[in-house]
Design a protein around this motif. Sequence first.
Motif, PDB file in Angstrom:
ATOM      1  N   VAL A  33      -4.006 -52.202  49.704  1.00  0.00           N
ATOM      2  CA  VAL A  33      -4.340 -50.996  48.949  1.00  0.00           C
ATOM      3  C   VAL A  33      -5.078 -50.029  49.868  1.00  0.00           C
ATOM      4  O   VAL A  33      -6.012 -50.426  50.581  1.00  0.00           O
ATOM      5  CB  VAL A  33      -5.223 -51.325  47.725  1.00  0.00           C
ATOM      6  CG1 VAL A  33      -5.535 -50.050  46.940  1.00  0.00           C
ATOM      7  CG2 VAL A  33      -4.535 -52.348  46.832  1.00  0.00           C
ATOM      8  N   GLY A  34      -4.664 -48.748  49.855  1.00  0.00           N
ATOM      9  CA  GLY A  34      -5.361 -47.754  50.672  1.00  0.00           C
ATOM     10  C   GLY A  34      -4.584 -46.462  50.763  1.00  0.00           C
ATOM     11  O   GLY A  34      -3.567 -46.267  50.087  1.00  0.00           O
ATOM     12  N   ARG A  35      -5.056 -45.589  51.636  1.00  0.00           N
ATOM     13  CA  ARG A  35      -4.462 -44.261  51.788  1.00  0.00           C
ATOM     14  C   ARG A  35      -3.293 -44.269  52.769  1.00  0.00           C
ATOM     15  O   ARG A  35      -2.452 -43.359  52.774  1.00  0.00           O
ATOM     16  CB  ARG A  35      -5.546 -43.300  52.267  1.00  0.00           C
ATOM     17  CG  ARG A  35      -5.135 -41.867  52.480  1.00  0.00           C
ATOM     18  CD  ARG A  35      -6.341 -40.937  52.475  1.00  0.00           C
ATOM     19  NE  ARG A  35      -7.370 -41.337  53.422  1.00  0.00           N
ATOM     20  CZ  ARG A  35      -7.433 -40.940  54.694  1.00  0.00           C
ATOM     21  NH1 ARG A  35      -6.492 -40.157  55.189  1.00  0.00           N
ATOM     22  NH2 ARG A  35      -8.421 -41.327  55.471  1.00  0.00           N
ATOM     23  N   GLY A  36      -3.237 -45.265  53.638  1.00  0.00           N
ATOM     24  CA  GLY A  36      -2.221 -45.298  54.684  1.00  0.00           C
ATOM     25  C   GLY A  36      -0.821 -45.556  54.158  1.00  0.00           C
ATOM     26  O   GLY A  36      -0.634 -46.194  53.116  1.00  0.00           O
ATOM     27  N   ARG A  37       0.163 -45.088  54.896  1.00  0.00           N
ATOM     28  CA  ARG A  37       1.555 -45.222  54.469  1.00  0.00           C
ATOM     29  C   ARG A  37       2.041 -46.665  54.557  1.00  0.00           C
ATOM     30  O   ARG A  37       3.057 -47.014  53.967  1.00  0.00           O
ATOM     31  CB  ARG A  37       2.446 -44.309  55.309  1.00  0.00           C
ATOM     32  CG  ARG A  37       2.052 -42.846  55.222  1.00  0.00           C
ATOM     33  CD  ARG A  37       3.054 -41.945  55.880  1.00  0.00           C
ATOM     34  NE  ARG A  37       4.260 -41.821  55.074  1.00  0.00           N
ATOM     35  CZ  ARG A  37       5.274 -41.025  55.383  1.00  0.00           C
ATOM     36  NH1 ARG A  37       5.242 -40.310  56.476  1.00  0.00           N
ATOM     37  NH2 ARG A  37       6.331 -40.970  54.614  1.00  0.00           N
ATOM     38  N   HIS A  38       1.312 -47.508  55.298  1.00  0.00           N
ATOM     39  CA  HIS A  38       1.720 -48.911  55.427  1.00  0.00           C
ATOM     40  C   HIS A  38       1.292 -49.740  54.214  1.00  0.00           C
ATOM     41  O   HIS A  38       1.684 -50.897  54.095  1.00  0.00           O
ATOM     42  CB  HIS A  38       1.098 -49.510  56.690  1.00  0.00           C
ATOM     43  CG  HIS A  38      -0.409 -49.605  56.629  1.00  0.00           C
ATOM     44  ND1 HIS A  38      -1.208 -48.487  56.736  1.00  0.00           N
ATOM     45  CD2 HIS A  38      -1.237 -50.669  56.458  1.00  0.00           C
ATOM     46  CE1 HIS A  38      -2.480 -48.861  56.634  1.00  0.00           C
ATOM     47  NE2 HIS A  38      -2.521 -50.184  56.465  1.00  0.00           N
ATOM     48  N   CYS A  39       0.467 -49.183  53.341  1.00  0.00           N
ATOM     49  CA  CYS A  39      -0.071 -49.945  52.205  1.00  0.00           C
ATOM     50  C   CYS A  39       0.990 -50.154  51.127  1.00  0.00           C
ATOM     51  O   CYS A  39       1.881 -49.314  50.928  1.00  0.00           O
ATOM     52  CB  CYS A  39      -1.284 -49.237  51.613  1.00  0.00           C
ATOM     53  SG  CYS A  39      -2.724 -49.263  52.700  1.00  0.00           S
ATOM     54  N   ASP A  40       0.855 -51.272  50.402  1.00  0.00           N
ATOM     55  CA  ASP A  40       1.765 -51.542  49.291  1.00  0.00           C
ATOM     56  C   ASP A  40       1.476 -50.610  48.124  1.00  0.00           C
ATOM     57  O   ASP A  40       2.381 -50.186  47.417  1.00  0.00           O
ATOM     58  CB  ASP A  40       1.618 -53.001  48.831  1.00  0.00           C
ATOM     59  CG  ASP A  40       1.868 -53.980  49.967  1.00  0.00           C
ATOM     60  OD1 ASP A  40       2.947 -53.870  50.579  1.00  0.00           O
ATOM     61  OD2 ASP A  40       1.005 -54.824  50.252  1.00  0.00           O
ATOM     62  N   LEU A  41       0.183 -50.326  47.920  1.00  0.00           N
ATOM     63  CA  LEU A  41      -0.232 -49.374  46.893  1.00  0.00           C
ATOM     64  C   LEU A  41      -0.957 -48.238  47.603  1.00  0.00           C
ATOM     65  O   LEU A  41      -2.087 -48.399  48.071  1.00  0.00           O
ATOM     66  CB  LEU A  41      -1.147 -50.059  45.865  1.00  0.00           C
ATOM     67  CG  LEU A  41      -1.578 -49.201  44.668  1.00  0.00           C
ATOM     68  CD1 LEU A  41      -0.359 -48.693  43.903  1.00  0.00           C
ATOM     69  CD2 LEU A  41      -2.488 -49.998  43.752  1.00  0.00           C
ATOM     70  N   GLN A  42      -0.271 -47.108  47.735  1.00  0.00           N
ATOM     71  CA  GLN A  42      -0.799 -45.988  48.509  1.00  0.00           C
ATOM     72  C   GLN A  42      -1.539 -45.034  47.583  1.00  0.00           C
ATOM     73  O   GLN A  42      -0.971 -44.497  46.633  1.00  0.00           O
ATOM     74  CB  GLN A  42       0.335 -45.252  49.230  1.00  0.00           C
ATOM     75  CG  GLN A  42      -0.139 -44.140  50.155  1.00  0.00           C
ATOM     76  CD  GLN A  42       1.029 -43.406  50.788  1.00  0.00           C
ATOM     77  OE1 GLN A  42       2.123 -43.946  50.872  1.00  0.00           O
ATOM     78  NE2 GLN A  42       0.810 -42.192  51.222  1.00  0.00           N
ATOM     79  N   LEU A 158      -1.860 -36.357  57.573  1.00  0.00           N
ATOM     80  CA  LEU A 158      -0.625 -36.605  58.324  1.00  0.00           C
ATOM     81  C   LEU A 158       0.290 -37.585  57.613  1.00  0.00           C
ATOM     82  O   LEU A 158       1.469 -37.720  57.962  1.00  0.00           O
ATOM     83  CB  LEU A 158      -0.958 -37.128  59.728  1.00  0.00           C
ATOM     84  CG  LEU A 158      -1.675 -36.135  60.654  1.00  0.00           C
ATOM     85  CD1 LEU A 158      -2.036 -36.803  61.960  1.00  0.00           C
ATOM     86  CD2 LEU A 158      -0.810 -34.901  60.896  1.00  0.00           C
ATOM     87  N   GLY A 159      -0.225 -38.280  56.599  1.00  0.00           N
ATOM     88  CA  GLY A 159       0.609 -39.199  55.837  1.00  0.00           C
ATOM     89  C   GLY A 159       1.507 -38.520  54.832  1.00  0.00           C
ATOM     90  O   GLY A 159       2.331 -39.169  54.191  1.00  0.00           O
ATOM     91  N   ASN A 160       1.383 -37.192  54.675  1.00  0.00           N
ATOM     92  CA  ASN A 160       2.222 -36.452  53.736  1.00  0.00           C
ATOM     93  C   ASN A 160       3.598 -36.165  54.325  1.00  0.00           C
ATOM     94  O   ASN A 160       3.787 -36.150  55.539  1.00  0.00           O
ATOM     95  CB  ASN A 160       1.551 -35.124  53.366  1.00  0.00           C
ATOM     96  CG  ASN A 160       0.349 -35.306  52.467  1.00  0.00           C
ATOM     97  OD1 ASN A 160       0.491 -35.580  51.289  1.00  0.00           O
ATOM     98  ND2 ASN A 160      -0.845 -35.155  53.033  1.00  0.00           N
ATOM     99  N   ASP A 161       4.547 -35.928  53.437  1.00  0.00           N
ATOM    100  CA  ASP A 161       5.889 -35.546  53.874  1.00  0.00           C
ATOM    101  C   ASP A 161       5.914 -34.118  54.399  1.00  0.00           C
ATOM    102  O   ASP A 161       6.650 -33.800  55.331  1.00  0.00           O
ATOM    103  CB  ASP A 161       6.867 -35.703  52.713  1.00  0.00           C
ATOM    104  CG  ASP A 161       6.939 -37.133  52.225  1.00  0.00           C
ATOM    105  OD1 ASP A 161       7.481 -37.972  52.954  1.00  0.00           O
ATOM    106  OD2 ASP A 161       6.436 -37.412  51.129  1.00  0.00           O
ATOM    107  N   LEU A 162       5.121 -33.222  53.788  1.00  0.00           N
ATOM    108  CA  LEU A 162       4.969 -31.853  54.269  1.00  0.00           C
ATOM    109  C   LEU A 162       3.484 -31.646  54.546  1.00  0.00           C
ATOM    110  O   LEU A 162       2.661 -31.672  53.634  1.00  0.00           O
ATOM    111  CB  LEU A 162       5.465 -30.835  53.233  1.00  0.00           C
ATOM    112  CG  LEU A 162       5.231 -29.354  53.568  1.00  0.00           C
ATOM    113  CD1 LEU A 162       5.882 -28.988  54.896  1.00  0.00           C
ATOM    114  CD2 LEU A 162       5.758 -28.457  52.456  1.00  0.00           C
ATOM    115  N   VAL A 163       3.145 -31.458  55.826  1.00  0.00           N
ATOM    116  CA  VAL A 163       1.750 -31.342  56.235  1.00  0.00           C
ATOM    117  C   VAL A 163       1.373 -29.863  56.338  1.00  0.00           C
ATOM    118  O   VAL A 163       2.009 -29.097  57.062  1.00  0.00           O
ATOM    119  CB  VAL A 163       1.511 -32.048  57.584  1.00  0.00           C
ATOM    120  CG1 VAL A 163       0.059 -31.875  58.022  1.00  0.00           C
ATOM    121  CG2 VAL A 163       1.867 -33.523  57.472  1.00  0.00           C
TER     122      VAL A 163
END
Length: 537
Positions: A33-42, A158-163
């Motif tokens: 769980v977290g803010r990163g794109r690698h997390c299962d629950l973002q 930077l984890g967004n699709d449009l930054v």
Amino acid sequence: MHGDSASMLAIQVFRGSDRIMVLPLLESELVKVGRGRHCDLQIPDQSVSRHQCDLVLTAGEAHLADQSGNGTFVNGKCVQEATLAHGAVIELGAIRLELSATVECFANQTTIPRLPLTALQPLASPSDLNPCVLSGALPDGRKVRLQVGSIGSIGQDLGNDLVLRSPSVSHFHCRISKRSDGYYVEDLGSATGTFLNGVKIREAMIELGQNLKIGEHDFSLEPAKPAQQPGKVLTRNPDMLMVLEAVSKAAITSWPVLITGERGTGKELIARALHEQSRRRGLVTLNCSAVPSELIESELFGHEKGTFTGATKDRPGKFEQADGGTLFLDEVGDMPPGMQAKLLRVLQEGEVERLGSDEVRKVDVRVVAATNKPLREMIEDGRFRADLYDRLNVVRIQIPPLRERPEDLRFLAEHFLGQHLGELKRSLKFSGAALARVQSYRWPGNVRELKSAVMRSILAAKGAEIQPGDLDLSAGPDSEPGMARNVQDQVDAREKEMLEQAIARCGSLRAAAKSLGMPKSTLQEKVKRMGIKGKSR
């Protein structure tokens, strides 16, 4: 865990009072769980670490292990690790996780659906939705057109699709999604809010042409293929879409074009759209009704120094200025008869002579003319040359009046509202009654009148909604159901009845026109426009 489905543990994800999704916890399966794109629950919240914590179900018990180093709040207490009881609450910024038993549809799943919160809503990709792009400008001024579907979340991170690296934009500001019934925009708890047509929204459907404000930056939803709606022409009306198709076809030629339609229908906009799709160099315009008759020849063909009082230097006319490009003659029906013959010669020969000069100059000009006058009637009356009409009328584009484009009324009204609210930084929308008034009014001034009414209503509105009175439209019976929308409808109905009776009585259009005291060509146009069935001769 392998008990019955009723005792299965799951994490319910809430934003405020709204439950976003249910995530089952499966035996020995680790959930990051977290803010990163690698997390299962973002979790799209800047107060949450990229890897905040881990959740795991072991022997029927849920365990939490903090991974941020700062602790994770469980039931109001900051912990490094904890065994979670039924009903435990994990606070992650604007998101709240609750542990509970569930009989949700995930009960028989054996793997965890790893989805970021930017994709938690059940989305569809229906084939019947036209592809669209989000169009606007990045903070550095660069223009951007991104396919909706490839965009999910929008924000500084930077984890967004449009930054969007801008102080007015939150780290995870909003997201756009494609669903079964259209495109939606949802605010993700941003600091400055997300605005659609000037209205602050949490979630709303976004339609073509609407203004989307993200921080200080404006975007709009547009068709993926802008050639379908050239220039700045916005429409959903089938007849108007056919007009745009005709524009696209005519653009590849250099033939003269005659654009007809009532005042305010957008004839100049269509002329510009036609030019923009062509390969010609520049667009030069002249409003024939705005130039005094004694000066129009100089405006069109130019003059030499000293030709008349005030001619202090040589001056090229509009034809020379438009050489290699397009000349748009607006209100060509107001051109003086003497000038019509000279214009005809230029169209025939492609040559001009300045006033005061014998030098013949060759020009390559594509002429687009427009009028709201009945040129055929003017030909019958001797006010317009038939040969000039034939020269101009190579390609004919007739723009339907706004009252015959019901699909465009609300669409354009909301477009103009969003367009002008940006100047005032105000939150405002149409009330249901105001939209009903927009739909029922006949708009004799067409799109120009609609735009003016919307601008007027923005200043007149006293609350959060525009009311019918704010539009300040002339009163009439057009809003009464079951009746003709105004007096003009009644006049049109009576005229149609009179023409039908005359044609039936006389047996031919020629005889009917004579008995009515009008040119046959005028009667033919009325018969076609009103859908009158009868004799064709």
